[in-house]
Design an enzyme around this catalytic site. Structure first.
Site, mmCIF file in Angstrom:
data_model
loop_
_atom_site.group_PDB
_atom_site.id
_atom_site.type_symbol
_atom_site.label_atom_id
_atom_site.label_comp_id
_atom_site.label_asym_id
_atom_site.label_seq_id
_atom_site.Cartn_x
_atom_site.Cartn_y
_atom_site.Cartn_z
ATOM 1 N N CYS A 130 0.807 -1.238 0.000
ATOM 2 C CA CYS A 130 0.000 0.000 0.000
ATOM 3 C C CYS A 130 0.831 1.275 0.000
ATOM 4 O O CYS A 130 0.321 2.343 -0.346
ATOM 5 C CB CYS A 130 -0.941 0.026 1.199
ATOM 6 S SG CYS A 130 -2.013 -1.397 1.297
ATOM 7 N N HIS A 151 -3.221 7.260 3.540
ATOM 8 C CA HIS A 151 -3.661 5.970 2.985
ATOM 9 C C HIS A 151 -5.062 5.681 3.533
ATOM 10 O O HIS A 151 -5.360 5.963 4.691
ATOM 11 C CB HIS A 151 -2.677 4.886 3.412
ATOM 12 C CG HIS A 151 -3.100 3.513 2.982
ATOM 13 N ND1 HIS A 151 -3.532 3.242 1.709
ATOM 14 C CD2 HIS A 151 -3.175 2.333 3.671
ATOM 15 C CE1 HIS A 151 -3.845 1.955 1.627
ATOM 16 N NE2 HIS A 151 -3.653 1.390 2.799
ATOM 17 N N ASN A 209 -10.260 0.461 0.075
ATOM 18 C CA ASN A 209 -8.795 0.472 0.147
ATOM 19 C C ASN A 209 -8.237 0.016 -1.207
ATOM 20 O O ASN A 209 -8.357 -1.144 -1.573
ATOM 21 C CB ASN A 209 -8.343 -0.475 1.275
ATOM 22 C CG ASN A 209 -6.841 -0.528 1.432
ATOM 23 O OD1 ASN A 209 -6.097 0.026 0.621
ATOM 24 N ND2 ASN A 209 -6.375 -1.197 2.465
#
Ligand code: UT7
Length: 378
Positions: A111, A249, A279
């Site tokens: 990520c 994030h 996500n």
């Protein structure tokens, strides 16, 4: 001193929307659970490849910067759901853009791949190796998520966005960068079935099993991002009051709220997209940046804080001073093709290739796989 100004930005978001109610048609879950635990309402499912999404994003970012593809010195393809390892995905974007003079590299820190990628490309501009770069954050997770596992299936979505950076004498772009990895916990987020550790075991790409300890990731995510934010702000001598916008994030609204609180920034100055896109791993930060620019939330000279964490468990935080321009120079002619199927139909097509019980797939249950599991734990 040389800087790397962010001069272009663009997204390559697939249009098909998968709602929480869509997920409830095949998983024991509910809109209420997903909304209260994660803040997510919808996510996107891509009908095109990751390289195609990345190319659209990169082409838009180049048009926004007013830069020709032939002027690009480096393409950084940040993500962990690459369709192929050799050749790399960045070269696929390069050929599609016609960026004939560029170097091309894939960068996988899960990520945080965009955050690591932007930090690395900025350093290469600053040390004179390159002048212009395209940095992409992209993921196509829907093709290899374990759709039978509600612990992970509700959390992720597909997407892409890119930025262009260019050498500049003005103090702007990434002005502070803290990167790290909580590697002792690397086993709390693992996708089994992707990579050569699983070769020859009768496991094909997409036949994956996810190890995912949500609570452990949650705690370490808050700790890692909070520490990285504190460090990068201390290095630059700034406090939360001076941050104009946090672009974090987007893994869970509760994680975002905790990180913002510790950084001393109220939620009014935090960019949230998790409700719309879930996500998207490496794509969350650049997509949120592009949306913030579209919404007029980034102003000339704005100070931005971008914290992230991901598998590894990698983490990091960037401090970005925006330049003078918040309006694109131009628009790319490259268009996102229309999907012919709904998001749910696309997900069901992937599910049809997976065993409905997920973990009881023949390949994953074989004794050989158990051996691989023992090795990969090490
Ligand atoms: O970007 C990096 C990747 N990942 C992450 O960052 C994720 C970090 N972790 C999280 O965001 C949260 O831990 C989750 C959203 C994954 C889970 O939230 P939680 O508040 O930690 O819930 P939990 O795991 O403690 O589960 C609570 C209950 C459990 O039932 P019992 O044991 O209390 O009966 C789960 O089985 O919720 C159940 N559950 C679900 N129920 C409905 C787990 N997933 C679901 C679901 N729908 N999708």
């Amino acid at each position: 001193m040389r800087y790397a100004a962010i001069t272009g930005w663009g997204e390559g978001m697939p249009p098909a929307v998968l709602t929480n109610d869509d997920l409830s048609t095949f998983l024991e879950t509910s809109d209420e659970w997903i909304t209260t635990r994660t803040g997510m309402k919808e996510r996107r499912i891509s009908h095109i490849s990751a390289v195609e999404m990345a190319t659209i994003a990169a082409s838009r970012a180049l048009a926004c910067a007013g830069l020709d593809a032939s002027d690009v010195d480096l393409i950084v393809y940040g993500g962990c759901s690459n369709e192929e390892v050799v050749p790399n995905s960045a070269s696929g974007v390069q050929v599609a853009l016609g960026a004939t003079h560029a170097a091309a590299m894939d960068l996988n820190t899960a990520c945080t791949s965009f955050i690591y990628g932007l930090s690395a490309a900025t350093a290469m501009v600053q040390n004179g190796t390159i002048r212009n770069a395209v940095v992409i954050g992209v993921e196509l997770i829907s093709r290899y998520i374990d759709w039978s596992n509600r612990n992970v299936a509700v959390l992720f979505g597909d997407g892409a966005a890119a930025v262009v950076i260019q050498a500049s004498d003005t103090p702007c772009g990434v002005i502070g960068s803290v990167l790290g990895c909580d590697a002792e916990a690397r086993q709390v987020l693992r996708v089994r079935g992707v990579g050569c550790g699983y070769a020859g075991l009768g496991i094909t790409f997409g036949d994956t099993m996810w190890d995912f300890d949500g609570q452990a990731i949650f705690k370490r995510a808050v700790k890692g991002m909070t520490e990285a934010c504190a460090k990068v702000m201390a290095q630059a001598g700034v406090t939360g009051d001076e941050i104009d916008l946090v672009i974090p994030h987007q893994a869970n609204l509760r994680i975002i709220e905790a990180v913002a609180k510790y950084a001393g920034v109220p939620m009014e100055r935090v960019m949230v997209t998790v409700h719309k896109y879930g996500n998207m791993s490496a794509a969350t930060v650049p997509v949120s940046l592009v949306e913030a620019l579209k919404d007029g939330r980034v102003k000339p000279g704005s100070l931005l804080l971008m914290p992230g964490f991901g598998g590894g468990l990698t983490y990091g935080a960037l401090l970005v001073r925006w330049g003078d321009r918040v309006v694109p120079f131009g628009e790319s002619a490259m268009q996102m093709p229309e999907p012919t199927q709904s998001a749910l139909d696309m997900v069901n097509a992937v599910r049809a290739t997976q065993d409905p019980n997920g973990r009881s797939r023949a390949g994953l249950q074989s004794p050989v796989f158990a051996e691989a599991r023992a090795h990969s734990r090490a």
